[in-house]
Every structure is written in structure tokens, then in C-alpha cells.
Design an enzyme around this catalytic site. Structure first.
Site, PDB file in Angstrom:
ATOM      1  N   CYS A 137       0.835  -1.197   0.000  1.00  0.00           N
ATOM      2  CA  CYS A 137       0.000   0.000   0.000  1.00  0.00           C
ATOM      3  C   CYS A 137       0.875   1.254   0.000  1.00  0.00           C
ATOM      4  O   CYS A 137       0.657   2.194  -0.782  1.00  0.00           O
ATOM      5  CB  CYS A 137      -0.928  -0.010   1.211  1.00  0.00           C
ATOM      6  SG  CYS A 137      -2.125   1.329   1.238  1.00  0.00           S
ATOM      7  N   CYS A 138       1.901   1.272   0.855  1.00  0.00           N
ATOM      8  CA  CYS A 138       2.811   2.418   0.901  1.00  0.00           C
ATOM      9  C   CYS A 138       3.575   2.581  -0.412  1.00  0.00           C
ATOM     10  O   CYS A 138       3.829   3.701  -0.865  1.00  0.00           O
ATOM     11  CB  CYS A 138       3.808   2.265   2.054  1.00  0.00           C
ATOM     12  SG  CYS A 138       3.139   2.639   3.695  1.00  0.00           S
ATOM     13  N   CYS A 220      -1.248   8.916   6.978  1.00  0.00           N
ATOM     14  CA  CYS A 220      -2.559   8.523   6.465  1.00  0.00           C
ATOM     15  C   CYS A 220      -3.511   8.244   7.628  1.00  0.00           C
ATOM     16  O   CYS A 220      -3.101   7.785   8.693  1.00  0.00           O
ATOM     17  CB  CYS A 220      -2.420   7.276   5.602  1.00  0.00           C
ATOM     18  SG  CYS A 220      -1.591   7.558   4.034  1.00  0.00           S
ATOM     19  N   CYS A 223      -3.579   4.833   9.426  1.00  0.00           N
ATOM     20  CA  CYS A 223      -2.287   4.412   9.975  1.00  0.00           C
ATOM     21  C   CYS A 223      -1.727   5.412  10.978  1.00  0.00           C
ATOM     22  O   CYS A 223      -0.526   5.411  11.255  1.00  0.00           O
ATOM     23  CB  CYS A 223      -1.293   4.209   8.832  1.00  0.00           C
ATOM     24  SG  CYS A 223      -1.882   3.011   7.629  1.00  0.00           S
ATOM     25  N   CYS A 253       7.823   4.218   6.922  1.00  0.00           N
ATOM     26  CA  CYS A 253       6.904   3.663   5.944  1.00  0.00           C
ATOM     27  C   CYS A 253       7.412   3.473   4.537  1.00  0.00           C
ATOM     28  O   CYS A 253       6.913   2.622   3.845  1.00  0.00           O
ATOM     29  CB  CYS A 253       5.628   4.479   5.881  1.00  0.00           C
ATOM     30  SG  CYS A 253       5.569   5.684   4.594  1.00  0.00           S
TER      31      CYS A 253
HETATM   32  S1  SF4 Z   1       0.463   4.919   5.505  1.00  0.00           S
HETATM   33 FE1  SF4 Z   1      -1.178   3.340   5.555  1.00  0.00          FE
HETATM   34  S2  SF4 Z   1      -2.849   4.032   4.163  1.00  0.00           S
HETATM   35 FE2  SF4 Z   1      -1.003   5.305   3.808  1.00  0.00          FE
HETATM   36  S3  SF4 Z   1      -0.011   4.364   2.070  1.00  0.00           S
HETATM   37 FE3  SF4 Z   1       0.952   3.457   3.903  1.00  0.00          FE
HETATM   38  S4  SF4 Z   1      -0.270   1.627   4.451  1.00  0.00           S
HETATM   39 FE4  SF4 Z   1      -1.448   2.823   2.921  1.00  0.00          FE
END
Ligand code: SF4
Length: 272
Positions: A137-138, A220, A223, A253
Site C-alpha cells: 500500500c505504501c 494517512c 495508519c 513507511c
Molecule cells: S500509511 Fe497506511 S494508508 Fe497510507 S499508504 Fe501506507 S499503508 Fe497505505
């Protein structure tokens, strides 16, 4: 409790309250004027590396940099990654900051095909179930758009500070970013929490309302969580995965390369 967070509590005087509150610092910290002069000098050096960009997350640090770039009228373009998972307060600040300074913060979105592939690969909730799902996702929402945006740039500016975590304790003012292939400037590397919040109040710099609601580090929405006053400032980021460790470093992240550690090690290629 880490030494740096003990300092936070002392500054804010909030030990009697259960949740983190942003510090308010009335008096100019010792040496701050010289620090500010050095910071502006670093920004001017960064601007010489054209094209140079500020990668903003709308954090307090990035708002200070946006303020200084506007005040000094430096040719540094600002962008932010709209992951499509940002808190409402961040989106509100984005618009407010553009209006306040009369300058654009370019909106960089994930590629539509990559978002679609991500949705077909995993549910939104998968980020809480496996680290690889969270990292994917990141990668799609942050790292890939960042890499795309930094292509062809000579330098980028970030709000990293040594005081943020043990993992950032060696952040230099300038370094070669081997991961993205350009110069990286960290003008606030030597700024303390005290200096940061003093300057924000002195200059009336707009910052996220979430700093008044228990949030010390904002990313985000899914998170990021508020923290108690005695938690590490980054303990509210990806807390379910790897909580703040004993030495004060929290999970990162996927954005900042720690070239000053050992860029030959794969784990140091991309972190934030
Ligand atoms: S911080 Fe969380 S929602 Fe944002 S990109 Fe990374 S995993 Fe995805």
C-alpha cells in the site's frame, strides 16, 4: 521514556494530561537566531540545485519549510502526496496553506492503474493483517508517486529532524540520496521540538489541528493514532506492526533513504 520525549513533556507542561499536546513556547530558545540563519542558508544552497522541490507531508516541519521558502521567495516548488487516505484535517490544511501563502502545493496522486491493481490484490483492511500488504500500500500510494515526481529533479528538501527519533539521529543537512538519485537537503536537521513550536507560534504558521488532539506525527488516516503524553512521538504511526522500540525509533513507511547509514544495505534503501 526517551530523553527527547522527556524534553517534550517539560516544554509543554502537559504531564498531568493523558494525551500528547503540541508545545507552546513563548521565549526564543538559546541559539535559535543562528539556527534560523543557518537553515535559510541551507535552503538557499538547495535552491541552487535546480530544479529543487520540497516534498511536503503538511507536517509542522514541512509547514515551516513552506513558510521559509515563501518568505525568502526561493525557486523551490512544493508538492505533497495525496495517498487518498489522508485525514480530513490534512486536506483542510492543504487548502488553507495554499490560500494563506498564495502558493500551490502540487497534488501528486497514485497512478490509477496501480491503485486498481492494489484494490484487486488486497482489501483495504489487509494493511493491518500483514506487513507485506502494508508495504505494498505504501509503495503504490507513496513511494512510486514520489519516485515519479523526483525524476529529473536535481534536489529535494525534507523536514527530517534528528530529534524525531533515534533512527533519524544522524540526519545531515545535505546528502546524496542514492535511492532516488539526487541531492537531499534536510534544513531542519538540528531543530529541537522547542525551536520548531516557538517559530510556528512566532510566525503564525498554519499547522494541522490534529496536533491539538493528541497527534504528534501525522500520516494517512488509517495508519495514524493519537498518543499518550508518555509515548514516543512516532508511536502513533503503524503502531500495530512495530511499535516504538526501546531505543526510541518507530516504524517507518517507505520514503526516506538513510544514505548516511549504509545505502548498500537493502533495508536502508527506502524508509519514513
Ligand atoms: S500509511 Fe497506511 S494508508 Fe497510507 S499508504 Fe501506507 S499503508 Fe497505505
Amino acid at each position: 521514556m526517551t530523553t527527547e520525549f522527556a524534553l517534550d513533556s517539560t516544554i509543554s507542561g502537559n504531564q498531568s494530561k493523558p494525551w500528547y499536546q503540541r508545545p507552546h513556547v513563548a521565549n526564543e530558545p538559546a541559539g535559535f537566531a543562528d539556527l534560523l540563519t543557518a537553515t535559510v542558508a541551507t535552503l538557499n544552497t538547495a535552491a541552487v540545485h535546480a530544479p529543487c522541490v520540497l516534498a511536503s507531508s503538511l507536517s509542522a516541519e514541512d509547514m515551516v519549510l513552506f513558510h521559509l521558502i515563501a518568505r525568502e521567495q526561493l525557486p523551490i516548488h512544493t508538492f505533497a502526496l495525496d495517498t487518498e487516505r489522508l485525514p480530513k484535517a490534512t486536506l483542510t490544511l492543504w487548502l488553507d496553506a495554499e490560500a494563506h501563502y498564495g502558493r500551490e502545493i502540487e497534488r501528486i496522486r497514485p497512478a490509477a492503474d496501480r491503485l486498481q491493481a492494489l484494490a484487486e490484490t488486497q482489501a483495504n483492511s489487509a494493511i493491518f493483517e500483514s506487513k507485506s500488504a502494508r508495504e505494498l500500500c505504501c509503495t503504490v500510494r507513496k513511494t512510486e508517486p514520489l519516485r515519479r515526481t523526483l525524476e529529473g529533479k536535481a534536489a529535494w528538501v525534507t523536514g527530517l529532524r534528528k530529534a524525531q527519533s533515534a533512527g533519524r539521529a544522524q540526519v545531515p543537512h545535505q546528502e546524496w540520496d542514492a535511492g532516488f538519485g539526487l541531492e537531499k537537503f534536510n534544513p531542519l536537521a538540528d531543530w529541537s521540538d522547542e525551536g520548531l513550536w516557538y517559530f510556528i507560534d512566532r510566525e503564525n504558521i498554519p499547522v494541522s489541528k490534529l496536533y491539538d488532539k493528541g497527534y504528534a506525527s501525522i500520516g494517512c488516516d488509517p495508519c495514524t493514532r493519537p498518543i499518550r503524553f508518555d509515548e514516543h512521538p512516532r508511536a502513533g504511526r503503524w503502531w500495530w506492526e512495530t511499535a516504538a522500540t526501546a531505543n526510541g525509533s518507530a516504524t517507518e513507511c517507505g520514503i526516506h533513504v538513510v544514505a548516511h547509514k549504509d545505502s548498500t544495505q537493502p533495508e536502508n534503501k527506502v524508509i519514513a
